[in-house]
Design an enzyme around this catalytic site. Structure first.
Site, PDB file in Angstrom:
ATOM      1  N   ASN A   9      -7.648  -2.036  -7.426  1.00  0.00           N
ATOM      2  CA  ASN A   9      -8.757  -1.073  -7.412  1.00  0.00           C
ATOM      3  C   ASN A   9      -8.198   0.280  -7.842  1.00  0.00           C
ATOM      4  O   ASN A   9      -7.476   0.912  -7.095  1.00  0.00           O
ATOM      5  CB  ASN A   9      -9.335  -1.009  -5.993  1.00  0.00           C
ATOM      6  CG  ASN A   9     -10.367   0.092  -5.835  1.00  0.00           C
ATOM      7  OD1 ASN A   9     -10.825   0.676  -6.817  1.00  0.00           O
ATOM      8  ND2 ASN A   9     -10.730   0.380  -4.588  1.00  0.00           N
ATOM      9  N   TRP A  10      -8.563   0.680  -9.064  1.00  0.00           N
ATOM     10  CA  TRP A  10      -7.985   1.914  -9.605  1.00  0.00           C
ATOM     11  C   TRP A  10      -8.644   3.163  -9.022  1.00  0.00           C
ATOM     12  O   TRP A  10      -8.197   4.275  -9.295  1.00  0.00           O
ATOM     13  CB  TRP A  10      -8.096   1.937 -11.135  1.00  0.00           C
ATOM     14  CG  TRP A  10      -7.356   0.835 -11.831  1.00  0.00           C
ATOM     15  CD1 TRP A  10      -6.630  -0.181 -11.250  1.00  0.00           C
ATOM     16  CD2 TRP A  10      -7.262   0.618 -13.247  1.00  0.00           C
ATOM     17  NE1 TRP A  10      -6.103  -0.999 -12.215  1.00  0.00           N
ATOM     18  CE2 TRP A  10      -6.471  -0.539 -13.450  1.00  0.00           C
ATOM     19  CE3 TRP A  10      -7.774   1.279 -14.363  1.00  0.00           C
ATOM     20  CZ2 TRP A  10      -6.183  -1.041 -14.722  1.00  0.00           C
ATOM     21  CZ3 TRP A  10      -7.479   0.789 -15.630  1.00  0.00           C
ATOM     22  CH2 TRP A  10      -6.701  -0.356 -15.808  1.00  0.00           C
ATOM     23  N   LYS A  11      -9.746   2.985  -8.291  1.00  0.00           N
ATOM     24  CA  LYS A  11     -10.503   4.125  -7.736  1.00  0.00           C
ATOM     25  C   LYS A  11     -10.793   5.126  -8.862  1.00  0.00           C
ATOM     26  O   LYS A  11     -11.013   4.706  -9.995  1.00  0.00           O
ATOM     27  CB  LYS A  11      -9.740   4.731  -6.553  1.00  0.00           C
ATOM     28  CG  LYS A  11      -9.373   3.658  -5.517  1.00  0.00           C
ATOM     29  CD  LYS A  11      -8.878   4.196  -4.215  1.00  0.00           C
ATOM     30  CE  LYS A  11      -8.548   3.021  -3.296  1.00  0.00           C
ATOM     31  NZ  LYS A  11      -8.094   3.449  -1.964  1.00  0.00           N
ATOM     32  N   HIS A  96     -16.746  -0.635  -0.072  1.00  0.00           N
ATOM     33  CA  HIS A  96     -15.409  -0.069   0.156  1.00  0.00           C
ATOM     34  C   HIS A  96     -15.516   1.035   1.209  1.00  0.00           C
ATOM     35  O   HIS A  96     -16.512   1.759   1.255  1.00  0.00           O
ATOM     36  CB  HIS A  96     -14.838   0.479  -1.157  1.00  0.00           C
ATOM     37  CG  HIS A  96     -13.390   0.818  -1.041  1.00  0.00           C
ATOM     38  ND1 HIS A  96     -12.956   1.990  -0.457  1.00  0.00           N
ATOM     39  CD2 HIS A  96     -12.278   0.121  -1.382  1.00  0.00           C
ATOM     40  CE1 HIS A  96     -11.625   1.990  -0.452  1.00  0.00           C
ATOM     41  NE2 HIS A  96     -11.190   0.868  -1.006  1.00  0.00           N
ATOM     42  N   GLU A  98     -14.332   3.870   1.348  1.00  0.00           N
ATOM     43  CA  GLU A  98     -14.581   5.210   0.802  1.00  0.00           C
ATOM     44  C   GLU A  98     -16.057   5.395   0.483  1.00  0.00           C
ATOM     45  O   GLU A  98     -16.588   6.500   0.592  1.00  0.00           O
ATOM     46  CB  GLU A  98     -13.689   5.439  -0.432  1.00  0.00           C
ATOM     47  CG  GLU A  98     -12.238   5.640  -0.012  1.00  0.00           C
ATOM     48  CD  GLU A  98     -11.194   5.098  -0.981  1.00  0.00           C
ATOM     49  OE1 GLU A  98     -11.516   4.899  -2.168  1.00  0.00           O
ATOM     50  OE2 GLU A  98     -10.042   4.879  -0.534  1.00  0.00           O
ATOM     51  N   GLU A 168      -9.872  -4.360   4.920  1.00  0.00           N
ATOM     52  CA  GLU A 168      -9.113  -3.146   4.638  1.00  0.00           C
ATOM     53  C   GLU A 168      -9.215  -2.203   5.833  1.00  0.00           C
ATOM     54  O   GLU A 168     -10.184  -1.435   5.932  1.00  0.00           O
ATOM     55  CB  GLU A 168      -9.658  -2.445   3.389  1.00  0.00           C
ATOM     56  CG  GLU A 168      -9.557  -3.261   2.121  1.00  0.00           C
ATOM     57  CD  GLU A 168      -9.510  -2.377   0.876  1.00  0.00           C
ATOM     58  OE1 GLU A 168      -8.599  -2.571   0.075  1.00  0.00           O
ATOM     59  OE2 GLU A 168     -10.360  -1.483   0.734  1.00  0.00           O
ATOM     60  N   GLY A 174      -4.102   4.068   1.765  1.00  0.00           N
ATOM     61  CA  GLY A 174      -3.504   5.271   1.188  1.00  0.00           C
ATOM     62  C   GLY A 174      -2.592   6.021   2.143  1.00  0.00           C
ATOM     63  O   GLY A 174      -2.202   7.154   1.877  1.00  0.00           O
ATOM     64  N   SER A 214      -2.284  -0.177   1.709  1.00  0.00           N
ATOM     65  CA  SER A 214      -0.854   0.062   1.475  1.00  0.00           C
ATOM     66  C   SER A 214      -0.062  -1.212   1.168  1.00  0.00           C
ATOM     67  O   SER A 214       1.062  -1.366   1.625  1.00  0.00           O
ATOM     68  CB  SER A 214      -0.235   0.817   2.656  1.00  0.00           C
ATOM     69  OG  SER A 214      -0.853   2.093   2.797  1.00  0.00           O
ATOM     70  N   GLY A 235      -4.630  -0.580  -3.923  1.00  0.00           N
ATOM     71  CA  GLY A 235      -5.043   0.727  -4.435  1.00  0.00           C
ATOM     72  C   GLY A 235      -3.905   1.396  -5.183  1.00  0.00           C
ATOM     73  O   GLY A 235      -3.639   1.106  -6.346  1.00  0.00           O
ATOM     74  N   GLY A 236      -3.190   2.280  -4.496  1.00  0.00           N
ATOM     75  CA  GLY A 236      -2.134   3.086  -5.123  1.00  0.00           C
ATOM     76  C   GLY A 236      -1.150   2.286  -5.964  1.00  0.00           C
ATOM     77  O   GLY A 236      -0.826   2.682  -7.096  1.00  0.00           O
TER      78      GLY A 236
HETATM   79  P1  13P Z   1      -4.004   1.601  -0.977  1.00  0.00           P
HETATM   80  O1  13P Z   1      -3.349   0.359  -1.514  1.00  0.00           O
HETATM   81  O2  13P Z   1      -3.719   2.829  -1.816  1.00  0.00           O
HETATM   82  O3  13P Z   1      -3.737   1.799   0.466  1.00  0.00           O
HETATM   83  O4  13P Z   1      -5.599   1.376  -1.136  1.00  0.00           O
HETATM   84  C1  13P Z   1      -6.178   0.219  -0.648  1.00  0.00           C
HETATM   85  C2  13P Z   1      -7.589   0.175  -1.119  1.00  0.00           C
HETATM   86  O5  13P Z   1      -8.417   0.950  -0.682  1.00  0.00           O
HETATM   87  C3  13P Z   1      -7.948  -0.826  -2.125  1.00  0.00           C
HETATM   88  O6  13P Z   1      -9.320  -0.943  -2.269  1.00  0.00           O
END
Ligand code: 13P
Length: 252
Positions: A9-11, A96, A98, A168, A174, A214, A235-236
């Site tokens: 997920n590149w956000k 998600h 967020e 998640e 993050g 993470s 994510g990251g």
């Molecule tokens: P991180 O891997 O940066 O913690 O993010 C997880 C995430 O929200 C994937 O959707």
């Protein structure tokens, strides 16, 4: 056999050129280095999905980070499931944390988005997870129960077959703080059991449950060794080809 899925997920990251470079690096590295059977999914911002999808080869698909609960109409700024499907997306993330946190998306609203996604023949990746406070107050199982039952329990068995769930924990997103494999496995088993009680064991045994929060190359191998962890939503670490491909390679 339960499907294993590693999704990135590149956000809201990368400009167009960077997105193209990242995609081509991942495609080439996986072609050379990955012999396993997991499906890889790239989930860039909406505006890159078409271009990204055209570059994919092998067992790599694309997805979107969100979609409208409406099929079409006067909803300025919204993107429908059909739009996504017809530019090459296979999956769509729904709920998600967020989106829940910053855009006030609640379970009843998300249930409608799940319907819209399924109508457009997309596979929803439905995200659930508790906050740190909810875990500390020991109400995380109640929270997960509501997220799953209110978001998914209106579906038929046929529809549920096409849903992926991602656990998640908000406190692990993050933050560099991963849930331990035991913590994640405990929740994944809980989720699978909830789904079993409602939809039966055929559906629950075939349900892909991803872990997100993470995930890095150095914790992926251990997480993937747990019996109910069927992949990751990254994510990251998905923003860099080397780390993302190394996470995919952790799934044998
Ligand atoms: P991180 O891997 O940066 O913690 O993010 C997880 C995430 O929200 C994937 O959707």
């Amino acid at each position: 056999m339960r499907k294993k899925i590693i999704a990135g997920n590149w956000k809201m990251n990368k400009n167009f050129e960077e997105a193209m470079a990242l995609t081509s690096e991942i495609v080439n590295m996986l072609k050379d280095e990955y012999k396993g059977s997991a499906e890889t999914v790239l989930i860039p911002p909406f505006v890159y999905i078409n271009a990204v999808s055209r570059m994919l080869e092998g067992n790599i698909s694309s997805g979107a980070q969100n979609c409208s609960n409406h099929a079409s109409g006067a909803y300025t700024g919204e993107i429908s499931g059909d739009m996504l499907k017809t530019i090459g997306a296979k999956y769509v993330i729904i709920g998600h944390s967020e989106r829940r946190q910053y855009f006030a998306e609640h379970n009843d609203w998300l249930a409608k988005k799940i319907n819209a996604a399924l109508l457009s023949k997309l596979f929803p990746i439905y995200c659930v997870g508790e906050t740190l406070q909810e875990r500390e107050n020991n109400i995380h199982f109640d929270v997960l129960n509501s997220q799953i039952s209110e978001g998914l329990f209106h579906l038929s068995n046929e529809q549920m077959k096409n849903v992926v769930i991602a656990y998640e924990p908000v406190w692990a997103i993050g933050t560099g703080k991963t849930a331990s494999t035991e913590q994640a496995q405990e929740v994944h088993a809980f989720i699978r059991n909830l789904v079993k009680e409602k939809f039966g064991s055929d559906i629950s045994e075939n349900l892909t449950i991803q872990y997100g929060g993470s995930v890095k190359p150095d914790n992926a191998v251990e997480l993937f060794s747990a019996p109910d962890i069927d992949g990751a939503l990254v994510g990251g670490a998905a923003l860099q080809s080397r780390t993302f491909v190394d996470i995919v390679k952790a799934m044998k």
